[in-house]
Enzyme design. Structure first.
Site, PDB file in Angstrom:
ATOM      1  CD  GLN A  71      28.987   0.678 -11.336  1.00  0.00           C
ATOM      2  OE1 GLN A  71      28.624   1.004 -10.215  1.00  0.00           O
ATOM      3  NE2 GLN A  71      28.335   1.057 -12.422  1.00  0.00           N
ATOM      4  CB  SER A  72      35.058   4.575  -8.750  1.00  0.00           C
ATOM      5  OG  SER A  72      35.691   5.140  -7.626  1.00  0.00           O
ATOM      6  CG  ASN A  73      32.045   1.806  -4.009  1.00  0.00           C
ATOM      7  OD1 ASN A  73      30.856   1.811  -4.298  1.00  0.00           O
ATOM      8  ND2 ASN A  73      32.781   0.694  -4.025  1.00  0.00           N
ATOM      9  CB  VAL A  75      34.487   8.421  -8.675  1.00  0.00           C
ATOM     10  CG1 VAL A  75      33.788   9.502  -9.493  1.00  0.00           C
ATOM     11  CG2 VAL A  75      35.924   8.236  -9.166  1.00  0.00           C
TER      12      VAL A  75
END
Ligand SMILES: *Cc1c(COP(=O)(O)O)cnc(C)c1O
Length: 326
Positions: A71-73, A75
């Site tokens: 859930q990386s913002n 990336v």
């Protein structure tokens, strides 16, 4: 200053949050809306990416390599920036591919990111595989540009070093004199940039990071180093004592990325008082930390607080349990 590749729509708004302030028991509360940085669903990563993309293009890179969690913002925003600049993007993600791509992962797939899952829970493995992937691409004749996991380096921290001047002008226009700036701290680049900018400009407020992943002492050490390096890149010089770096623990809950009870309560409170959407990994836990500071009496009704909303809303859509009907 070093060159920037323009992505963000600045300045982001600085708004009063009177209903949330009243619910907290009184400090004047201003929200710096960096969820609205205006690119690819916004958030704090966009400011630093302006420096990374300019550097990647100066290095004649043709592919960006980075990594983080599913859930990386970081990336998601990096992938969108790579696309705008005409670059390919590979992302190393910890753990196995989830059965369903939701939230940020859905957006990563939409952006056509080459996603490489490590199959392992530890995040250090992501760092190892970022380097291995870059080496493999270089061997294949590509020109990779590595951005560290989470986007935290002195170069990326320049985004928030610059944001301090933007905030100063807005505070002046409002006639506001904050005593505190509160934010979520993860890989530490944001707090480091803010600290460097605030010290170089002799800003009157204290910066309080609420850690959402690392132990407090590790954050203090990282922030000290990154702030000093960022100041140097900006042409200044700064001596930071780790003791002067304020980071509060106690709000991580079960772990990084796992919603906590206090964080979920804070997310619901912000939505139901201000129509403001926070996220479970970062900004919700940061507001829980701010509430904790008020409850502990370290922030009082006489204070004026700037809460930095660092974004992250897309991950809400991977956590339907947060909505709640209580
Ligand atoms: C990455 C992130 C943070 C933390 O920023 P760091 O520079 O990694 O400390 C806070 N909030 C959101 C929404 C983020 O995506």
């Amino acid at each position: 200053m070093l060159p920037r590749y323009p992505l963000a729509l600045l300045p982001t708004p600085l708004v009063e949050a009177p209903r949330l302030a009243a619910a907290l028991g009184g400090p004047r509360l201003l929200v710096k809306r960096d969820d609205l940085t205006g690119f690819a669903m916004g958030g704090n990563k966009v400011r630093g990416l302006e420096y990374y993309l300019a550097d990647a293009l100066a290095c004649r890179a043709d592919v960006i390599v980075t990594g983080a969690g599913p859930q990386s913002n970081h990336v998601r925003a990096t992938a969108a920036a790579a696309r705008v600049a005409g670059l390919a993007m590979v992302a190393v993600i910890h753990n196995a591919r989830p059965p369903q791509a939701l939230g940020n992962l859905l957006l990563d797939e939409l952006l056509g990111v080459d996603l490489r899952f490590t199959g392992l829970p530890n995040r250090e493995e992501v760092d190892v595989q970022i380097e291995a992937t870059a080496a493999e691409l270089a061997t294949a004749g590509r020109r990779p540009y590595v951005i560290p996991r989470g986007g935290a380096s002195a170069l990326g921290a320049l985004g928030y070093l610059g944001a301090v001047g933007e905030l100063e002008a807005q505070l002046e226009a409002l006639g506001a004199h904050p005593t505190w700036l509160v934010l979520a701290t993860g890989s530490c680049g944001t707090q480091a940039g803010l600290l460097a900018g605030a010290k170089l400009r002799a800003a009157p407020y204290r910066i309080c990071g609420i850690t959402v992943s690392r132990p407090v002492a590790e954050c203090q050490a990282r922030i000290t180093r990154l702030a000093q390096e960022a100041a140097r890149l900006a042409g200044g010089s700064l001596a930071v004592d780790p003791q002067d770096v304020l980071v509060r623990g106690g709000f991580i809950g079960a772990g990084y990325g796992a919603p906590s009870a206090e964080g979920v309560a804070a997310i619901r409170l912000a939505a139901r008082t201000e129509g403001l959407f926070l996220d479970p990994t970062y900004s919700g836990k940061a507001l829980a930390g701010l509430i904790g500071e008020v409850q502990a009496g370290r922030i009082t009704p006489d204070d004026t607080v700037v809460f930095l909303h660092t974004g992250g809303e897309p991950s809400l859509f991977a956590h339907p349990e947060i909505a709640g009907q209580d």
